[in-house]
Design a protein around this motif. Structure first.
Motif, PDB file in Angstrom:
ATOM      1  N   SER B  43       0.460 -53.660  -6.099  1.00 55.78           N
ATOM      2  CA  SER B  43      -0.115 -55.010  -5.952  1.00 55.78           C
ATOM      3  C   SER B  43      -1.244 -55.232  -6.948  1.00 55.78           C
ATOM      4  O   SER B  43      -1.378 -56.317  -7.524  1.00 55.78           O
ATOM      5  CB  SER B  43      -0.635 -55.210  -4.529  1.00 55.78           C
ATOM      6  N   ASP B 163       5.896 -59.769  -5.188  1.00 54.91           N
ATOM      7  CA  ASP B 163       5.265 -58.584  -4.612  1.00 54.91           C
ATOM      8  C   ASP B 163       5.829 -58.347  -3.222  1.00 54.91           C
ATOM      9  O   ASP B 163       5.537 -59.105  -2.301  1.00 54.91           O
ATOM     10  CB  ASP B 163       3.745 -58.792  -4.561  1.00 54.91           C
ATOM     11  N   GLU B 164       6.679 -57.335  -3.089  1.00 55.78           N
ATOM     12  CA  GLU B 164       7.345 -57.021  -1.820  1.00 55.78           C
ATOM     13  C   GLU B 164       8.002 -58.258  -1.204  1.00 55.78           C
ATOM     14  O   GLU B 164       7.755 -58.563  -0.039  1.00 55.78           O
ATOM     15  CB  GLU B 164       6.346 -56.438  -0.807  1.00 55.78           C
TER      16      GLU B 164
HETATM   17 MG   LIG Z   1       1.067 -53.986  -2.138  1.00 61.19          MG
END
Ligand SMILES: [Mg+2]
Ligand SMILES: Nc1ncnc2c1ncn2[C@@H]1O[C@H](COP(=O)(O)OP(=O)(O)O)[C@@H](O)[C@H]1O
Lengths: 294, 227
Positions: B43, B163-164
């Motif tokens: 991240s 992000d994810e």
């Molecule tokens: Mg993360």
């Protein structure tokens, strides 16, 4: 700025107002209370200052003349006094007039002063008003040094004290207003911060999408200006009613003359309205910047 | 090269070392996974691309422009080149699907004409035709993420950053979202996706950059290291 954006700003501001009714109400109330206190503070200061001006402008110099002067010498002294820079008006009071005035002020009609005293002991006098009350002691000294004048009287000592007091009153008045303003900004910023906090995720999202800070600010500014102007209007209404009735009551009760000149009062209300809107802008600015640092 | 990292390190103010001397390059049109366990620094790396975080050391370039030395006032322009997809979708609950998408175009000052044609286009692209007037609360997780992807695509980004994006979704739904992302990549958009879902990444057969404790431990063009 594109017209589409402007429509967007107003639409967003309107939506937010509708959504956050409680916080909008809180902001309006906060501004109204602040402006009300500020308004009363300023009205008090204006009146105090007006009263002090009155006191100060009452200050005058009495120049007592020597006894055996001819009429032309007397008028000569009068002209010389008027020629001194800083002298406003100059009024001659003859010894006879002075005695009559005294008779009127103190005589109880039981005695005739002139008869009682035998002769008139009073001197001819010039009553000198000065343009700037602060120069009174200098001018008095100048007048005293003129030939034919044997004494001047302007309330020596008392006048200096009066000026000291009025100066401090004015300084305290300004400090009071500044403190009120700072308190108001803080209070309003806190209220607005709550409204912004409720939308912090939206602001974060806008920042990440690539919105400029100004684009994000505008709807909040519009909202802040609208709410605080509304609050200011309410307090101005209350203030106008309260002060209006105060004027009509006090005017025939006391010797105090309240400031009631329509132009001054209207300007005061306009300044208060501007201050209210300004408080909204500053409050929004302070609260918003923290959330824009993404 | 679209993205260049040169010796990038990141130490957070609390002392946490998130990235340690990272150097990577990503070309236009690539699809790249950032893989690694939780806390590896994925991240943090991604946030540096859109300048939510600045590196403690090192240089980052996007399309040959320094992200680090950029003026604050140029950051919005940088971000308009990218679309960001979040794990938690970050949809506005009070706005409909169409409004969530048009919002993203409005806030960067797109013309209303452009918005009118582009919004249905991207909603179609992510397979949400017919759901334009639904609210996020009325949609499944997978559908909500599709809205997030439509929003990210609305401003025609050079680079899609996710992000994810499947972190909150079940396996089947995740695979559907992956298909959508591959599809977007095939149409020319560069995609960088952070994920710790090993199975999903392995099945993709795309470039995988492995992070561990803030360091690149492997960079394989077709995910060979995961086989
Ligand atoms: Mg993360
Ligand atoms: N805002 C932050 N402040 C301090 N430490 C952080 C912050 N964000 C992440 N970290 C730390 O940096 C390291 C990497 O985190 P992160 O980039 O979120 O990893 P990942 O996304 O791979 O799980 C972790 O040790 C995490 O605790």
């Amino acid at each position: 700025m594109r017209p589409g954006s402007i429509i967007y700003f107003f639409r967003e501001a309107g939506k937010s107002l509708k959504r956050n009714r409680l916080l909008s109400f809180a902001t309006i109330t906060t501004v109204a209370v602040c402006i009300l206190i500020l308004g009363f503070g300023v009205l008090f200061t204006i009146n105090a200052s007006n009263f002090m001006n009155h006191l100060e402008s009452d200050v005058q110099i009495r120049a007592f003349l020597e006894q055996d002067l001819t009429a032309s010498q007397i008028s000569d002294i009068g002209r010389k006094i008027e020629a001194i820079p800083g002298v406003g008006s100059n009024k001659f009071i003859s010894r006879d007039e002075a005695l009559q005035q005294m008779q009127k002020d103190f005589g109880r009609r039981e005695y005739d002063l002139k008869e009682t005293l035998g002769k008139n002991p009073l001197p001819h006098t010039y009553m000198v008003k000065v343009k700037n009350p602060r120069e009174v002691s200098q001018l008095a000294a100048k007048i005293k040094s003129m030939p034919g004048v044997y004494k001047v009287n302007y309330g020596q000592g008392t006048v200096e004290k009066l000026f000291k007091v009025t100066r401090w009153m004015r300084i305290i008045g300004i400090i009071f207003i500044v403190l009120l303003l700072v308190g108001a900004v803080f209070l309003i910023a806190t209220t607005i911060r709550l409204a912004i906090f409720a939308r912090r995720k939206e602001i974060y999202l806008m920042k990440l999408i690539g919105s400029t800070d100004w684009f994000i600010r505008w709807p909040f500014f519009l909202e802040g200006i609208l709410l605080s102007s509304l609050g200011a209007l309410i307090s101005i209404g209350i203030l106008a009613m309260a002060y209006g009735s105060l004027i009509s009551k006090i005017d025939n009760l006391f010797f105090i003359q309240l400031v009631s000149d329509a132009g001054t009062i209207r300007n005061l209300y306009l300044v208060l309205l501007g201050t209210g809107a300004g408080l909204g802008v500053v409050g929004t600015w302070i609260s918003l910047n923290r959330f824009l640092k993404v | 090269m679209l993205v260049q990292f040169y010796n990038v390190s990141k130490i957070y103010p609390n002392g946490a070392k998130a990235l340690d001397d990272i150097s990577i390059q990503i070309d236009r049109g690539e699809f790249v996974f950032l893989m690694g366990p939780s806390g590896a620094g994925k991240s943090t790396l991604v946030k540096m691309l859109f300048r939510e975080e600045l590196p403690t050391r090192g240089q980052i370039f996007l399309a040959s422009r320094s992200v680090v030395r950029m003026k604050r006032s140029d950051v919005p322009k940088l971000r308009r080149n990218m679309g960001i997809v979040f794990q938690d979708f970050k949809l506005l609950e009070r706005k409909t699907v169409a409004e969530n998408v048009s919002f993203a175009m409005e806030v960067v000052g797109a013309s209303s004409k452009d918005i009118r044609t582009r919004v249905p286009e991207v909603i179609n692209m992510v397979g949400l035709k017919g759901k334009e007037n639904s609210f996020p609360g009325e949609l499944s997780g997978g559908e909500q993420q599709r809205v997030g992807i439509a929003r990210a695509l609305s401003n025609r980004p050079l680079l899609l950053i996710a992000d994810e994006p499947t972190g909150n979704l079940d396996l089947n739904t995740s695979q559907e979202i992956m298909e959508l992302l591959f599809d977007i990549n095939r149409k020319g958009t560069t995609v960088i996706m952070a994920s710790h879902a090993r199975e999903l990444v392995r099945a993709a057969r795309k470039r995988v950059i492995m992070l561990q404790n803030g360091r690149v431990v492997d960079d394989s063009p077709n995910g060979e290291s995961l086989l």
